[in-house]
Design a protein around this motif. Structure first.
Motif, PDB file in Angstrom:
ATOM      1  N   TRP A  32       7.355  15.411 121.632  1.00  4.27           N
ATOM      2  CA  TRP A  32       7.807  16.531 122.457  1.00  4.27           C
ATOM      3  C   TRP A  32       9.282  16.414 122.815  1.00  4.27           C
ATOM      4  O   TRP A  32       9.949  17.418 123.057  1.00  4.27           O
ATOM      5  N   LEU A  33       9.814  15.176 122.823  1.00  2.00           N
ATOM      6  CA  LEU A  33      11.212  14.987 123.187  1.00  2.00           C
ATOM      7  C   LEU A  33      12.129  15.561 122.112  1.00  2.00           C
ATOM      8  O   LEU A  33      13.110  16.250 122.411  1.00  2.00           O
ATOM      9  N   ALA A  34      11.803  15.290 120.862  1.00  4.80           N
ATOM     10  CA  ALA A  34      12.608  15.827 119.768  1.00  4.80           C
ATOM     11  C   ALA A  34      12.523  17.349 119.710  1.00  4.80           C
ATOM     12  O   ALA A  34      13.489  18.020 119.346  1.00  4.80           O
ATOM     13  N   ARG A  35      11.373  17.901 120.076  1.00  5.00           N
ATOM     14  CA  ARG A  35      11.231  19.359 120.053  1.00  5.00           C
ATOM     15  C   ARG A  35      11.995  20.023 121.194  1.00  5.00           C
ATOM     16  O   ARG A  35      12.516  21.130 121.045  1.00  5.00           O
ATOM     17  N   CYS A  36      12.063  19.368 122.337  1.00  2.01           N
ATOM     18  CA  CYS A  36      12.652  19.989 123.519  1.00  2.01           C
ATOM     19  C   CYS A  36      14.176  20.008 123.497  1.00  2.01           C
ATOM     20  O   CYS A  36      14.795  20.964 123.968  1.00  2.01           O
ATOM     21  N   LEU A  37      14.798  18.946 122.993  1.00  2.04           N
ATOM     22  CA  LEU A  37      16.254  18.827 123.088  1.00  2.04           C
ATOM     23  C   LEU A  37      17.011  20.028 122.529  1.00  2.04           C
ATOM     24  O   LEU A  37      17.954  20.508 123.168  1.00  2.04           O
ATOM     25  N   ALA A  44      23.009  23.324 131.752  1.00  2.00           N
ATOM     26  CA  ALA A  44      21.859  22.953 132.583  1.00  2.00           C
ATOM     27  C   ALA A  44      21.488  21.492 132.384  1.00  2.00           C
ATOM     28  O   ALA A  44      21.067  20.815 133.320  1.00  2.00           O
ATOM     29  N   LEU A  45      21.666  20.997 131.178  1.00  2.00           N
ATOM     30  CA  LEU A  45      21.276  19.628 130.854  1.00  2.00           C
ATOM     31  C   LEU A  45      22.205  18.599 131.501  1.00  2.00           C
ATOM     32  O   LEU A  45      21.800  17.462 131.759  1.00  2.00           O
ATOM     33  N   THR A  46      23.450  18.984 131.770  1.00  2.36           N
ATOM     34  CA  THR A  46      24.408  18.037 132.341  1.00  2.36           C
ATOM     35  C   THR A  46      24.619  18.224 133.840  1.00  2.36           C
ATOM     36  O   THR A  46      24.991  17.274 134.531  1.00  2.36           O
ATOM     37  N   LYS A  84      25.448   8.476 125.858  1.00  2.59           N
ATOM     38  CA  LYS A  84      24.611   9.373 126.651  1.00  2.59           C
ATOM     39  C   LYS A  84      23.176   8.874 126.726  1.00  2.59           C
ATOM     40  O   LYS A  84      22.604   8.459 125.722  1.00  2.59           O
ATOM     41  N   GLU A  85      22.629   8.903 127.924  1.00  2.00           N
ATOM     42  CA  GLU A  85      21.210   8.666 128.128  1.00  2.00           C
ATOM     43  C   GLU A  85      20.553   9.968 128.574  1.00  2.00           C
ATOM     44  O   GLU A  85      21.240  10.931 128.933  1.00  2.00           O
ATOM     45  N   LEU A  86      19.245   9.971 128.570  1.00  3.64           N
ATOM     46  CA  LEU A  86      18.488  11.163 128.934  1.00  3.64           C
ATOM     47  C   LEU A  86      17.435  10.794 129.971  1.00  3.64           C
ATOM     48  O   LEU A  86      16.656   9.858 129.763  1.00  3.64           O
ATOM     49  N   ALA A  87      17.432  11.513 131.078  1.00  2.00           N
ATOM     50  CA  ALA A  87      16.395  11.351 132.097  1.00  2.00           C
ATOM     51  C   ALA A  87      15.406  12.501 131.965  1.00  2.00           C
ATOM     52  O   ALA A  87      15.811  13.659 131.821  1.00  2.00           O
ATOM     53  N   VAL A  88      14.131  12.166 132.003  1.00  2.04           N
ATOM     54  CA  VAL A  88      13.064  13.163 131.895  1.00  2.04           C
ATOM     55  C   VAL A  88      12.094  12.934 133.048  1.00  2.04           C
ATOM     56  O   VAL A  88      11.570  11.828 133.219  1.00  2.04           O
ATOM     57  N   ALA A  89      11.870  13.979 133.843  1.00  7.65           N
ATOM     58  CA  ALA A  89      11.033  13.835 135.033  1.00  7.65           C
ATOM     59  C   ALA A  89       9.899  14.839 135.027  1.00  7.65           C
ATOM     60  O   ALA A  89      10.055  15.976 134.587  1.00  7.65           O
ATOM     61  N   SER A  90       8.772  14.395 135.524  1.00  5.52           N
ATOM     62  CA  SER A  90       7.639  15.244 135.849  1.00  5.52           C
ATOM     63  C   SER A  90       7.238  14.879 137.279  1.00  5.52           C
ATOM     64  O   SER A  90       7.767  13.926 137.840  1.00  5.52           O
ATOM     65  N   ASP A  99      20.133   7.030 123.794  1.00  3.22           N
ATOM     66  CA  ASP A  99      20.613   7.468 122.479  1.00  3.22           C
ATOM     67  C   ASP A  99      19.575   8.282 121.709  1.00  3.22           C
ATOM     68  O   ASP A  99      19.383   8.091 120.511  1.00  3.22           O
ATOM     69  N   VAL A 100      18.921   9.184 122.388  1.00  3.20           N
ATOM     70  CA  VAL A 100      17.814   9.901 121.752  1.00  3.20           C
ATOM     71  C   VAL A 100      18.313  10.812 120.637  1.00  3.20           C
ATOM     72  O   VAL A 100      17.721  10.899 119.566  1.00  3.20           O
ATOM     73  N   GLU A 101      19.428  11.492 120.853  1.00  3.01           N
ATOM     74  CA  GLU A 101      19.909  12.444 119.854  1.00  3.01           C
ATOM     75  C   GLU A 101      20.450  11.754 118.612  1.00  3.01           C
ATOM     76  O   GLU A 101      20.275  12.214 117.498  1.00  3.01           O
ATOM     77  N   ARG A 102      21.121  10.603 118.789  1.00  2.00           N
ATOM     78  CA  ARG A 102      21.782   9.965 117.649  1.00  2.00           C
ATOM     79  C   ARG A 102      20.835   9.105 116.816  1.00  2.00           C
ATOM     80  O   ARG A 102      20.952   9.038 115.611  1.00  2.00           O
ATOM     81  N   LYS A 103      19.909   8.407 117.466  1.00  4.77           N
ATOM     82  CA  LYS A 103      19.040   7.475 116.742  1.00  4.77           C
ATOM     83  C   LYS A 103      17.612   7.630 117.235  1.00  4.77           C
ATOM     84  O   LYS A 103      17.153   6.879 118.082  1.00  4.77           O
ATOM     85  N   ARG A 104      16.922   8.591 116.699  1.00  2.50           N
ATOM     86  CA  ARG A 104      15.577   8.871 117.186  1.00  2.50           C
ATOM     87  C   ARG A 104      14.543   7.857 116.701  1.00  2.50           C
ATOM     88  O   ARG A 104      13.441   7.831 117.200  1.00  2.50           O
ATOM     89  N   ASP A 105      14.905   7.055 115.712  1.00  2.00           N
ATOM     90  CA  ASP A 105      13.919   6.130 115.178  1.00  2.00           C
ATOM     91  C   ASP A 105      13.972   4.763 115.871  1.00  2.00           C
ATOM     92  O   ASP A 105      13.186   3.877 115.555  1.00  2.00           O
ATOM     93  N   ARG A 106      14.877   4.579 116.810  1.00  2.00           N
ATOM     94  CA  ARG A 106      14.976   3.284 117.482  1.00  2.00           C
ATOM     95  C   ARG A 106      14.166   3.292 118.777  1.00  2.00           C
ATOM     96  O   ARG A 106      13.674   4.332 119.205  1.00  2.00           O
ATOM     97  N   ARG A 107      14.029   2.133 119.371  1.00  2.00           N
ATOM     98  CA  ARG A 107      13.383   2.055 120.681  1.00  2.00           C
ATOM     99  C   ARG A 107      14.212   2.845 121.672  1.00  2.00           C
ATOM    100  O   ARG A 107      15.382   2.545 121.887  1.00  2.00           O
TER     101      ARG A 107
END
Length: 210
Positions: A32-37, A44-46, A84-90, A99-107
């Motif tokens: 869902w993270l890759a779909r949402c970005l 709004a994101l910043t 850049k880091e990404l915070a996601v809250a519920s 580094d979600v946007e640049r390297k999605r295959d890493r931890r």
């Protein structure tokens, strides 16, 4: 009788090669993270949730600005590494990804903080400090911003909203409309450079209209 160390060597040779220990599994980036970005607006994101100091007559106060998949998003350099880091809250948790946007295959998952509320909104640090200072000065003449040790720094702001039921709600069992009022906690996320971990600290208690 062969010496003990010779017998031990023979036993190791007969046992065959020793396999190295398997590295611990690391969680993959959630789908869902890759779909949402791509769906989120950069501003709004910043900047995060609107506050009265930004637009007193404008958008809803303290609501999530970048929302997708029932989650709230905010982007920035939270750990001070220049990336850049990404915070996601519920309403139940706050997650930090790297580094979600640049390297999605890493931890990607850096940290998790459990939450308990009905609604949540993430706010940029600049907006959080300005709002907390203004409200604190109006209330008691003091800023609620914490004084931190050298190994810690402020990251972002968060409002966790709670629904407070009205005492008269028990008499209206057949009424589906929400009652009572909404209150919230304005909190700030703090990053500890020594332990590379995040924590939350409450700054102010906020009240909402019934």
């Amino acid at each position: 009788m062969l010496p003990f160390f010779v017998l031990k060597l023979i036993g190791l040779l007969l046992a065959g090669p020793v396999s190295p220990p398997h590295p611990p599994t690391t969680p993959a980036v959630p789908p869902w993270l890759a779909r949402c970005l791509p769906q989120l607006q950069k501003t709004a994101l910043t900047q995060g949730a609107p506050l009265p100091i930004d637009s007193p007559r404008g958008a809803e106060y303290g609501t999530c600005a970048a929302r997708c998949n029932a989650r709230c998003f905010l982007q920035g350099d939270f750990d001070g590494d220049g990336q850049k880091e990404l915070a996601v809250a519920s309403p139940t948790e706050l997650l930090f990804f790297h580094d979600v946007e640049r390297k999605r295959d890493r931890r990607a998952l850096l940290g998790r903080i459990p939450l308990s509320g009905q609604e949540v909104a993430l706010i940029s640090l600049r907006r959080t400090i300005r709002f907390a200072d203004e409200v604190g000065l109006l209330r008691d003449g003091q800023s609620p911003m914490p004084i931190l040790p050298r190994n810690e720094h402020l990251v972002l702001g968060l409002i966790l909203w709670h629904n407070v039921a009205d005492a008269n709600d028990e008499d209206d069992e057949d009424d589906d409309e929400p009652h009572g009022k909404q209150t919230g906690d304005l909190m700030v996320a703090i990053f500890d450079e020594t332990t590379t971990s995040y924590r939350l600290q409450t700054l102010l208690q906020l009240g909402g209209a019934p």
